[in-house]
Motif scaffolding. Structure first.
Motif, mmCIF file in Angstrom:
data_model
loop_
_atom_site.group_PDB
_atom_site.id
_atom_site.type_symbol
_atom_site.label_atom_id
_atom_site.label_comp_id
_atom_site.label_asym_id
_atom_site.label_seq_id
_atom_site.Cartn_x
_atom_site.Cartn_y
_atom_site.Cartn_z
ATOM 1 N N SER A 190 0.842 -1.201 0.000
ATOM 2 C CA SER A 190 0.000 0.000 0.000
ATOM 3 C C SER A 190 0.875 1.247 0.000
ATOM 4 C CB SER A 190 -0.938 0.012 1.221
ATOM 5 O OG SER A 190 -0.191 0.009 2.431
ATOM 6 N N ASN A 191 0.244 2.399 -0.136
ATOM 7 C CA ASN A 191 0.961 3.679 -0.163
ATOM 8 C C ASN A 191 0.081 4.742 0.497
ATOM 9 O OD1 ASN A 191 1.962 5.989 -2.809
ATOM 10 N ND2 ASN A 191 2.707 5.829 -0.732
ATOM 11 N N TRP A 192 0.576 5.320 1.588
ATOM 12 C CA TRP A 192 -0.191 6.291 2.364
ATOM 13 C C TRP A 192 0.518 7.645 2.371
ATOM 14 C CZ3 TRP A 192 -4.723 5.314 5.323
ATOM 15 C CH2 TRP A 192 -5.148 3.977 5.348
ATOM 16 N N LEU A 193 -0.260 8.695 2.203
ATOM 17 C CA LEU A 193 0.201 10.065 2.403
ATOM 18 C C LEU A 193 -0.226 10.532 3.790
ATOM 19 C CD1 LEU A 193 -0.788 11.752 -0.984
ATOM 20 C CD2 LEU A 193 1.540 11.389 -0.172
ATOM 21 N N THR A 194 0.635 11.278 4.464
ATOM 22 C CA THR A 194 0.229 11.919 5.707
ATOM 23 C C THR A 194 -0.832 12.967 5.395
ATOM 24 O OG1 THR A 194 2.506 11.668 6.495
ATOM 25 C CG2 THR A 194 1.062 13.150 7.734
ATOM 26 N N PRO A 195 -1.921 13.049 6.170
ATOM 27 C CA PRO A 195 -2.950 14.065 5.912
ATOM 28 C C PRO A 195 -2.364 15.470 5.875
ATOM 29 C CG PRO A 195 -3.737 12.475 7.524
ATOM 30 C CD PRO A 195 -2.284 12.162 7.295
ATOM 31 N N THR A 196 -2.990 16.339 5.106
ATOM 32 C CA THR A 196 -2.483 17.708 4.945
ATOM 33 C C THR A 196 -2.548 18.510 6.240
ATOM 34 O OG1 THR A 196 -4.675 18.385 4.158
ATOM 35 C CG2 THR A 196 -3.029 17.829 2.497
ATOM 36 N N SER A 197 -3.313 18.050 7.227
ATOM 37 C CA SER A 197 -3.388 18.757 8.508
ATOM 38 C C SER A 197 -2.050 18.710 9.250
ATOM 39 C CB SER A 197 -4.493 18.159 9.383
ATOM 40 O OG SER A 197 -4.301 16.774 9.557
ATOM 41 N N PHE A 198 -1.175 17.747 8.887
ATOM 42 C CA PHE A 198 0.172 17.708 9.443
ATOM 43 C C PHE A 198 1.018 18.683 8.618
ATOM 44 C CE2 PHE A 198 -1.670 13.945 11.059
ATOM 45 C CZ PHE A 198 -0.936 13.532 12.163
ATOM 46 N N ARG A 199 1.060 19.920 9.048
ATOM 47 C CA ARG A 199 1.668 20.962 8.209
ATOM 48 C C ARG A 199 3.187 20.835 8.113
ATOM 49 N NH1 ARG A 199 -2.349 23.332 11.215
ATOM 50 N NH2 ARG A 199 -4.029 24.374 10.064
ATOM 51 N N ASN A 200 3.835 20.429 9.205
ATOM 52 C CA ASN A 200 5.291 20.448 9.227
ATOM 53 C C ASN A 200 5.937 19.134 8.827
ATOM 54 O OD1 ASN A 200 5.288 23.126 10.180
ATOM 55 N ND2 ASN A 200 5.007 22.423 12.285
ATOM 56 N N ARG A 201 5.240 18.028 9.042
ATOM 57 C CA ARG A 201 5.830 16.729 8.726
ATOM 58 C C ARG A 201 4.810 15.895 7.960
ATOM 59 N NH1 ARG A 201 10.212 14.460 12.903
ATOM 60 N NH2 ARG A 201 11.073 16.421 13.647
ATOM 61 N N ARG A 202 5.068 15.743 6.683
ATOM 62 C CA ARG A 202 4.215 14.908 5.850
ATOM 63 C C ARG A 202 5.094 13.885 5.143
ATOM 64 N NH1 ARG A 202 0.786 19.328 2.401
ATOM 65 N NH2 ARG A 202 0.284 20.787 4.081
ATOM 66 N N TYR A 203 4.585 12.663 5.052
ATOM 67 C CA TYR A 203 5.370 11.588 4.444
ATOM 68 C C TYR A 203 4.550 10.868 3.385
ATOM 69 C CZ TYR A 203 8.249 12.500 8.539
ATOM 70 O OH TYR A 203 9.019 13.117 9.485
ATOM 71 N N ASP A 204 5.232 10.499 2.334
ATOM 72 C CA ASP A 204 4.677 9.671 1.270
ATOM 73 C C ASP A 204 5.333 8.308 1.448
ATOM 74 O OD1 ASP A 204 3.654 8.555 -1.016
ATOM 75 O OD2 ASP A 204 4.382 10.098 -2.385
ATOM 76 N N THR A 205 4.595 7.365 2.036
ATOM 77 C CA THR A 205 5.199 6.121 2.506
ATOM 78 C C THR A 205 4.636 4.916 1.768
ATOM 79 O OG1 THR A 205 5.424 7.099 4.709
ATOM 80 C CG2 THR A 205 5.696 4.715 4.528
ATOM 81 N N VAL A 206 5.531 4.129 1.181
ATOM 82 C CA VAL A 206 5.128 2.881 0.561
ATOM 83 C C VAL A 206 5.301 1.768 1.596
ATOM 84 C CG1 VAL A 206 7.433 2.525 -0.445
ATOM 85 C CG2 VAL A 206 5.454 1.302 -1.381
ATOM 86 N N PHE A 207 4.282 0.916 1.714
ATOM 87 C CA PHE A 207 4.283 -0.211 2.653
ATOM 88 C C PHE A 207 4.555 -1.499 1.872
ATOM 89 C CE2 PHE A 207 2.318 3.002 5.063
ATOM 90 C CZ PHE A 207 2.133 2.612 6.385
ATOM 91 N N TYR A 208 5.466 -2.311 2.392
ATOM 92 C CA TYR A 208 5.755 -3.627 1.813
ATOM 93 C C TYR A 208 5.402 -4.714 2.820
ATOM 94 C CZ TYR A 208 8.480 -1.098 -1.685
ATOM 95 O OH TYR A 208 8.882 -0.233 -2.688
ATOM 96 N N MET A 209 5.030 -5.880 2.317
ATOM 97 C CA MET A 209 4.795 -7.049 3.149
ATOM 98 C C MET A 209 5.958 -8.011 2.984
ATOM 99 S SD MET A 209 2.878 -8.706 5.305
ATOM 100 C CE MET A 209 1.301 -7.836 5.201
ATOM 101 N N CYS A 210 6.443 -8.543 4.104
ATOM 102 C CA CYS A 210 7.519 -9.528 4.077
ATOM 103 C C CYS A 210 7.185 -10.632 5.076
ATOM 104 C CB CYS A 210 8.854 -8.873 4.434
ATOM 105 S SG CYS A 210 10.254 -10.022 4.457
ATOM 106 N N CYS A 211 7.281 -11.880 4.648
ATOM 107 C CA CYS A 211 6.951 -13.032 5.496
ATOM 108 C C CYS A 211 8.191 -13.897 5.714
ATOM 109 C CB CYS A 211 5.846 -13.871 4.854
ATOM 110 S SG CYS A 211 4.287 -12.988 4.568
ATOM 111 N N LEU A 212 8.622 -14.031 6.957
ATOM 112 C CA LEU A 212 9.748 -14.882 7.324
ATOM 113 C C LEU A 212 9.223 -16.180 7.927
ATOM 114 C CD1 LEU A 212 12.003 -12.207 9.096
ATOM 115 C CD2 LEU A 212 11.969 -12.836 6.665
ATOM 116 N N ASP A 213 9.994 -17.247 7.777
ATOM 117 C CA ASP A 213 9.565 -18.543 8.320
ATOM 118 C C ASP A 213 9.524 -18.526 9.844
ATOM 119 O OD1 ASP A 213 9.273 -19.661 5.801
ATOM 120 O OD2 ASP A 213 11.316 -20.467 5.762
ATOM 121 N N ASN A 214 10.504 -17.866 10.461
ATOM 122 C CA ASN A 214 10.615 -17.863 11.917
ATOM 123 C C ASN A 214 10.998 -16.468 12.419
ATOM 124 O OD1 ASN A 214 10.380 -20.874 12.446
ATOM 125 N ND2 ASN A 214 12.132 -20.825 11.049
ATOM 126 N N ILE A 215 10.695 -16.201 13.668
ATOM 127 C CA ILE A 215 11.049 -14.921 14.281
ATOM 128 C C ILE A 215 12.564 -14.859 14.461
ATOM 129 C CG2 ILE A 215 10.878 -13.526 16.380
ATOM 130 C CD1 ILE A 215 8.047 -14.579 16.738
#
Length: 372
Positions: A190-215
């Protein structure tokens, strides 16, 4: 080469929803998407890595988040192409052959002044940040004689400190130990933008999924940005959030609610691997205030603006209550916030995602539920 942000309003970032198998003593609550109500107890055989931010953090202090952070110039260094070429592993076809390019996130389609494909550079960022914040190194040895099959804990600790001080040290780590970031184990989510109400810190963040066999046994927080590292199941994370035992930001609530559909690690891995080839849409949450709370509407919701303003705050006011708005709206894709504020975050979604994604499950918890 200097990495140039794709927008003057947001800084680019990447994060990993890092999951790992935990089949022993793994009985916890499962919620299934059956009219968006809780169902029977079942088994989640995996856990999700959650890191708690420091209370001194300038952005979302004390929040529990997935590992990740800001893009560094070095993540898109042309030298990475040499690393991948020399490794014998540098085939990116499985990452770049995206089926659905229409409406795909601009973050992943815009041209960069680098030989490194966007799909690769952002994954390198997420892997580097995960190593800094948790000590987990998601790399593969080169397919050549003399490549390090493993790196000792002492060396890892030393490199982690170096990488934390200078992102370019991650490139040096891979060059010296003949390793490559395991970009193939990350699947676009997925890809989320920080809402515009966060005037000083906004991020355009891509989310990745990763699955490991064990912790991984070496999981440790960095003692600077993060103060705690825990492996928890999606239902546990949401349950403890409802009980105000920790706080998780709205995007994490939404993504964990999606994961409630898939209690098995193999299910999650297969789904994320196949769905990742569809790409993802960039989402800008738009806030609407009502008489008894607020909601952020997302693409697909009937109340989402046709042309949201990416520059200025555009929070809207409406009459009526959250319940009345929900009942009068046909297509829902929103997060609601009631009188308890962030701890009352509820996902409401009844639409089919055009990128083939899961419909979030609305989780409902009671204090007398027993979870193991």
């Amino acid at each position: 080469m200097t990495f140039r942000p794709l927008s003057k309003y947001w800084r680019e970032a990447a994060t990993i929803i890092l999951t790992a198998g935990a089949r022993k003593n793994a009985t916890v609550t499962r919620v299934v998407a059956d009219d968006l109500v809780p169902s029977r107890y079942n088994i989640f055989d995996y856990r999700v890595l959650m890191l708690q931010r420091s209370g001194k953090s300038g952005f979302m202090p004390n929040a529990k988040v997935f590992p990740g952070g800001l893009v560094d110039d070095s993540d898109f260094s042309d030298e990475w192409m040499d690393v991948f070429d020399r490794s014998g592993l540098g085939n990116f076809d499985s990452l770049t052959n995206i089926r659905n390019v229409d409406d795909r996130s601009p973050m992943l389609t815009a041209n960069q002044a680098s030989l490194v494909p966007n799909d690769v550079g952002y994954r390198i960022c997420a892997i580097r940040e995960t190593f800094e914040e948790s000590g987990i190194l998601l790399t593969r040895p080169w397919n050549v004689p003399g490549a390090d099959a493993a790196i000792s804990d002492d060396f890892l600790d030393e490199w982690r400190t170096r990488v934390d001080s200078n992102g370019r040290e991650f490139l040096r780590l891979c060059q010296e130990h003949k390793r490559v970031p395991d970009v193939w184990s990350l699947h676009e989510w997925s890809n989320w933008l920080t809402p515009t109400s966060f005037r000083n810190r906004r991020y355009d963040t891509v989310f990745y999924m990763c699955c490991l066999d064990n912790i991984p046994p070496q999981t440790t927080h960095d003692k600077r940005e993060m103060v705690k590292a825990q492996w928890l199941s999606p239902p546990e994370i949401l349950r403890d959030f409802r009980r105000e035992e920790h706080w998780i930001p709205p995007p994490q609530v939404y993504e964990l609610s999606r994961m409630l559909n898939l209690p098995g690690l193999n299910q999650l891995h297969s789904f994320s691997q196949e769905r990742g080839l569809e790409g993802c849409e960039r989402w800008l949450p738009v806030t609407i205030y009502l008489s008894d709370g607020a909601m952020t509407v997302l693409p697909g919701d009937d109340l989402f603006p046709d042309q949201p303003n990416l520059e200025k705050e555009q929070d809207l006011q409406m009459t009526g209550t959250l319940s009345e708005s929900r009942q009068s709206t046909k297509n829902l894709n929103r997060l609601e916030f009631k009188e308890r504020g962030v701890y009352s975050t509820t996902v409401c979604c009844n639409i089919e995602d055009k990128f083939g994604h899961l419909t979030p499950v609305q989780d409902v918890w009671s204090d007398d539920e027993e979870n193991v």
